[in-house]
Each structure stands twice: as C-alpha cells, then as structure tokens.
Design an enzyme around this catalytic site. Sequence first.
Site, PDB file in Angstrom:
ATOM      1  N   ASP A  64      -5.586  21.777 -10.847  1.00  0.00           N
ATOM      2  CA  ASP A  64      -5.510  20.700 -11.109  1.00  0.00           C
ATOM      3  C   ASP A  64      -5.005  21.039 -12.827  1.00  0.00           C
ATOM      4  O   ASP A  64      -5.861  21.929 -14.210  1.00  0.00           O
ATOM      5  CB  ASP A  64      -7.349  20.264 -11.243  1.00  0.00           C
ATOM      6  CG  ASP A  64      -7.539  18.518 -11.879  1.00  0.00           C
ATOM      7  OD1 ASP A  64      -6.378  18.467 -12.989  1.00  0.00           O
ATOM      8  OD2 ASP A  64      -9.118  18.579 -11.381  1.00  0.00           O
TER       9      ASP A  64
ATOM     10  N   ARG B  33       1.117  -1.331  -0.296  1.00  0.00           N
ATOM     11  CA  ARG B  33      -0.264   0.232  -0.063  1.00  0.00           C
ATOM     12  C   ARG B  33       0.944   0.890   0.127  1.00  0.00           C
ATOM     13  O   ARG B  33       0.301   2.271  -0.098  1.00  0.00           O
ATOM     14  CB  ARG B  33      -1.065  -0.114   1.421  1.00  0.00           C
ATOM     15  CG  ARG B  33      -2.496   0.448   0.914  1.00  0.00           C
ATOM     16  CD  ARG B  33      -3.380   0.452   2.029  1.00  0.00           C
ATOM     17  NE  ARG B  33      -2.221   1.345   3.184  1.00  0.00           N
ATOM     18  CZ  ARG B  33      -2.704   0.737   4.829  1.00  0.00           C
ATOM     19  NH1 ARG B  33      -3.407  -0.617   5.048  1.00  0.00           N
ATOM     20  NH2 ARG B  33      -1.862   0.799   5.781  1.00  0.00           N
TER      21      ARG B  33
ATOM     22  N   LYS C  14      -5.815  10.351 -18.264  1.00  0.00           N
ATOM     23  CA  LYS C  14      -6.157  10.782 -19.381  1.00  0.00           C
ATOM     24  C   LYS C  14      -4.898  10.456 -20.615  1.00  0.00           C
ATOM     25  O   LYS C  14      -4.786   9.929 -20.406  1.00  0.00           O
ATOM     26  CB  LYS C  14      -6.523  12.786 -19.152  1.00  0.00           C
ATOM     27  CG  LYS C  14      -7.739  13.296 -18.560  1.00  0.00           C
ATOM     28  CD  LYS C  14      -9.134  12.315 -18.624  1.00  0.00           C
ATOM     29  CE  LYS C  14     -10.021  12.320 -17.733  1.00  0.00           C
ATOM     30  NZ  LYS C  14     -10.773  13.473 -16.382  1.00  0.00           N
TER      31      LYS C  14
ATOM     32  N   TYR D  88     -13.898  19.981 -12.022  1.00  0.00           N
ATOM     33  CA  TYR D  88     -14.682  18.766 -12.840  1.00  0.00           C
ATOM     34  C   TYR D  88     -15.559  18.798 -11.901  1.00  0.00           C
ATOM     35  O   TYR D  88     -15.331  19.149 -10.441  1.00  0.00           O
ATOM     36  CB  TYR D  88     -13.103  18.211 -12.088  1.00  0.00           C
ATOM     37  CG  TYR D  88     -13.497  16.654 -12.881  1.00  0.00           C
ATOM     38  CD1 TYR D  88     -13.696  15.917 -14.178  1.00  0.00           C
ATOM     39  CD2 TYR D  88     -13.778  16.032 -12.031  1.00  0.00           C
ATOM     40  CE1 TYR D  88     -14.616  15.415 -13.982  1.00  0.00           C
ATOM     41  CE2 TYR D  88     -13.954  13.906 -11.737  1.00  0.00           C
ATOM     42  CZ  TYR D  88     -13.997  13.565 -13.293  1.00  0.00           C
ATOM     43  OH  TYR D  88     -14.439  12.490 -13.796  1.00  0.00           O
TER      44      TYR D  88
HETATM   45  C1  PLP Z   1     -11.147  13.539 -15.541  1.00  0.00           C
HETATM   46  C2  PLP Z   1     -11.028  14.465 -14.948  1.00  0.00           C
HETATM   47  C3  PLP Z   1     -10.402  14.075 -13.380  1.00  0.00           C
HETATM   48  C4  PLP Z   1     -10.776  12.994 -12.585  1.00  0.00           C
HETATM   49  O1  PLP Z   1     -10.262  12.047 -13.244  1.00  0.00           O
HETATM   50  P1  PLP Z   1     -10.320  10.340 -12.754  1.00  0.00           P
HETATM   51  O2  PLP Z   1      -9.160   9.480 -13.567  1.00  0.00           O
HETATM   52  O3  PLP Z   1     -11.281  10.090 -14.458  1.00  0.00           O
HETATM   53  O4  PLP Z   1     -10.677  10.060 -11.927  1.00  0.00           O
HETATM   54  C5  PLP Z   1     -10.440  15.259 -12.570  1.00  0.00           C
HETATM   55  N1  PLP Z   1     -10.569  16.350 -13.516  1.00  0.00           N
HETATM   56  C6  PLP Z   1     -10.130  17.020 -14.232  1.00  0.00           C
HETATM   57  C7  PLP Z   1      -9.983  18.222 -15.045  1.00  0.00           C
HETATM   58  C8  PLP Z   1     -10.998  15.583 -15.317  1.00  0.00           C
HETATM   59  O5  PLP Z   1     -10.741  15.891 -16.518  1.00  0.00           O
END
Ligand code: PLP
Length: 393
Positions: A186, A61, A211, A114
């Site tokens: 983010d 972990r 992504k 988000y």
């Molecule tokens: C998709 C996304 C997230 C969340 O990511 P996951 O891996 O799908 O949990 C957070 N912030 C942004 C800007 C995103 O596009």
Amino acid sequence: MKTSDANLTNALIHLGRDHQSRGRSVNLPIYQASTMLFNNLEEFEQARDTRYEKGTLYYGRYGTPATFELENMMTELEHGVGCVAVSSGLTACVVSLMAFAKAGSHVLVADTVYGPTRAFCDNVLTGYGVEITYFDPMLGADLALLVQANTAAVFFEAPGSGSFEVPDIPAIAHVASAAGAVSILDGTWATPLLCQPLTLGVDVVVHSGSKYISGHSDAMLGLIVAGSQVHYDKVRKMSLSIGDRAGANDVFLALRGLRTLAVRLRQHAQSTVACIAWLEQQPSVDRILHPSHSDCPGHEHWHRDFSGSAGLFSVVFKPGLENKVRHMINNLSLFGIGLSWGGFESLILPVDPSPYRTATTWSATGPTVRFNIGLEDVDSLLSDLDAGFAYLS
Ligand SMILES: *Cc1c(COP(=O)(O)O)cnc(C)c1O
C-alpha cells in the site's frame, strides 16, 4: 527530489489525454456508460471474448475510455504493466488480497497496515479459510522466518498508518519472491511521485486515489498497479468477478487531480518541513513520526527509497496531556477534524494504534495526534498551531 522529477512532472501533464474522443477539449469528458453498442454480433462476440483484457470496451462495469486512460497513466507512473481502478482505496487492498489468497493459503500482513485492511483480513479472509500472520514491518530480511509452505502473499504499507515506520521495501519484496509469494504494498502516502515500489522489487502496488491523487477530498477511488502480466490478469479478473468498478466522476476527478499532483506535493512538503521545525521546539512534544525525521523508525529506508516527503505525520505528546490535547484540537481554526487526508485542507485527528497491534507494541506513553498539512498559507498554519498549543501549557 531525484532526477526523474522533471519526467514525472511532465508525465502528469501529458499522460492520459490522448484519446480520440477527447475532441478539442483539454480534458477527457466524464464518461457515463453502462450499455455499449456494437455494429454487429461479430463485434460484440469479439469484445465478449476479450473482456478481461486491458482496454476492451464491453460494458460499463469493465471500464470506459476514461477508466482506461487513468489506468494507463498510473501504469506508466509506476513502471508497471497494468492498473485496475476500483471504487475505493480499501477496495484496492481487498481486491489485491483476494486475487492472491485462497482457502488454505497463508498471508503475511504488516502490523501497521491501514485499520480497515486489517479488519478485512480478520473479519472476512479468515472466514474464507485464509490464515493471517501479522508481522513487525521493521523485520526486513528476517521476515523469512515467518514464511510457511503455503504463504501466498505478503501485504505491507510504507510508511505504516498512524505510526509511519518505513519498512525495508526491497528486503521484504525479496523475502516474498524467494518464497514464491506475491508482495503487495500500500503506497498511498508516497503517491507514484515519491516512491515507485515496483522498481524496488514489489509485485503489486495499491493506492487510495481518494487521497493526494484526486487531492480535493471529493472523490473515492482505488488503484492497483501490477508489475507483471500474470499479476495484472489476476487482479483485473478478481475486480471484475467481484463486480467492483471506479465511478465515472471519480475517474474524472482523479485524472484532473493528477495534473497538479507534483505542484501540490511540493507545497505540502515545504509547509510540512516548516510545521515540523516548529513542532519539535515545543516542550509538550515528545516525538515526531514523519519518515523524513530522524526520530521515525526506518528513516534510513525513506532516505534510500523515497524521493521526497508527504504532508501526513504523527506527533507523540508527553504523557498526561490527553485532556489538554483534546482542547488544543477543538480550538484550532485552520485544522479540520475528520477522516482521510491528502486534500488541500489541513486536518488533525487523535490516533491510537495500540488496539490494532499484535506483532509489535505501540510504545508511545503520551497521546498521539495525526496532522495533515494542507495548502493554506504556512505562516497562518503556524499561528493557528501557536494559538492552539497555548492550551497545552
Ligand atoms: C485512506 C487509506 C486507504 C483507504 O482508502 P479509501 O479510498 O478511503 O477507501 C487505504 N490505505 C491507506 C494507507 C489509506 O490511508
């Protein structure tokens, strides 16, 4: 792209591959581990006592050699001091917020974050006694007017989800630091290649590794990179206290995805320019919301702080086209309908930010659609759009 492009491109190929246990293979193996074994109790106790420190092998972990390679690679790309890999992008947002907010504190959150990040603030953080104020991300230095004595963190996103406004990153980071608050950005859209927020004064940057970083729509991963030891320690301790960890396969897929990030992004950007040029000629299109486009709020900030473009953007159609836009979407063949983005395949999805805005108003009067431009042949994408847009006339 700016001058650091060559260094970054080479770093993507060579970082994160120098661990001894790689053997003679090019890539690290998939590290499946829960129990880790020690030669004697002294070694075990040493690991236990340093288990929160970077790179300590203690228990699955807490991270494996592959987790640490990925974390070190992201740290270098972002010019940070440490990175924590977690199980999803949303978890990265959650862990970074929880690391700095506590009962009685106040957190400033951009109105354009988000959606699930916002839901976490509203449904969980407020329940634990954290006060949230949403702000217009275009406020810049005027964000100082919303700071309170108990403001602990400022959380924002560049560009905003669905609407793509680009905030003045250094101005917001400066407001946070002047208030003694931690700035968290983010930065998923830009990846570490197109923008390095820590060099612009931000304290902590988070990414959804699901992504572009993994890049093939087959991994769930989050990455949190801190620019100082104090912030890194807090983030790592919070992620370990919650018990979250990045899965072994997802770590492997992210390390592999990063190798081709520069070349993929280059193609995404090139095809996106062609698609946008085509889209802006269409009479059904009202506005293009992509940071590189002059219609997009904060375009000048993108120009100053980013070194290139990603392939995700929105198009606002003229009012009254709601049903026709649905037909158009349903009749495209190369654009898939589904969540997420940043993989090799093109995607399309209607977006409606209006229910999620409280500090700003979503002014678009027509339907809005988000496009993710994939790696298909660009002329084929344009033909597909041409056939789909026939439903709009
Ligand atoms: C998709 C996304 C997230 C969340 O990511 P996951 O891996 O799908 O949990 C957070 N912030 C942004 C800007 C995103 O596009």
